[in-house]
Design an enzyme around this catalytic site. Sequence first.
Site, short mmCIF file in Angstrom:
data_model
loop_
_atom_site.label_atom_id
_atom_site.label_comp_id
_atom_site.label_asym_id
_atom_site.label_seq_id
_atom_site.Cartn_x
_atom_site.Cartn_y
_atom_site.Cartn_z
N MET A 12 -4.37 -7.36 -6.88
CA MET A 12 -3.93 -8.36 -7.43
C MET A 12 -4.95 -9.20 -7.88
SD MET A 12 -0.81 -7.62 -7.47
CE MET A 12 0.03 -8.87 -8.12
N ARG A 13 -6.12 -8.67 -8.38
CA ARG A 13 -7.10 -9.37 -9.10
C ARG A 13 -7.72 -8.91 -10.33
NH1 ARG A 13 -10.48 -12.86 -5.99
NH2 ARG A 13 -12.23 -12.42 -7.44
N GLY A 62 0.81 -1.41 -0.19
CA GLY A 62 0.02 0.11 -0.09
C GLY A 62 0.90 1.31 0.03
N SER A 63 2.10 1.29 -0.56
CA SER A 63 2.91 2.42 -0.48
C SER A 63 2.08 3.68 -1.48
CB SER A 63 4.12 2.35 -0.92
OG SER A 63 4.42 1.94 -2.30
N HIS A 107 1.10 0.65 -13.56
CA HIS A 107 1.61 -0.46 -13.66
C HIS A 107 3.17 -0.13 -13.94
CE1 HIS A 107 2.49 -4.43 -15.48
NE2 HIS A 107 3.40 -3.67 -16.28
N ASN A 159 -5.50 2.32 -12.99
CA ASN A 159 -4.40 1.32 -12.53
C ASN A 159 -3.08 1.95 -12.67
OD1 ASN A 159 -3.58 -1.17 -11.48
ND2 ASN A 159 -2.99 -1.83 -13.87
#
Length: 200
Positions: free
Chosen positions: A90-91, A12-13, A109, A107
């Site tokens: 992670m889903r 959670g950074s 990445h 998101n």
Amino acid sequence: MKNFAVFASGYGSNLQAIINAVKNGKIRARLALVVSDNQSAYALVRAKRARIKSVYINPNNFPKREAFDGEVLKHLRKEKIDFVVLAGFMRILSAVLLRAYPNKILNIHPALLPKFKGAHAIQDAYDSGAKITGVTVHFIDDKVDHGPIVMQESLAIRPKETLKVLEQRIHKIEHRIYPEAIDLLARGRLAVKGLQVKIR
Ligand code: GRF
């Protein structure tokens, strides 16, 4: 002001950077909910500390992706969530959430998409011998690590740096550009047309 939720599965950074940016007014929206699929995610501790409502949803109780997402959606509706931010979640999301929040799920990445998709992007870029990698903020669509790109920043992989140092440099970029992108979305400044995003 719009309400948003952050989904996180781990450390959670990025969530922390977002919490800080909301606090100091760099994100002009209300972080109303943190969702996790991992009961021991440190992200949940961060939410609690910041007094942000959080919910853990156990994936084992929802064998089908759609059922899990349906449960998530209930919480989003209850909190009147306008948009969603994935931060190390992670889903893979199903059509249930994609349909409910079209072009409203961001998101981040840790590579320059479409290169180095997947869960080990930093290591994959490092091992590949690439001289450049970076960070991508994008809207999600029905393909993994794909969708309209909002922002990208590149960095050079230094000849002698360790993987650990590269990871730290990438996270530092993430923590700076993700709040910027979230604020743009919150203020309706992102216009999406196909795969292209224009900043108004
Ligand atoms: C980040 O590197 C992000 O790009 C990727 O997952 C990682 C999450 O890290 N999607 P953290 O949990 O925010 O520290």
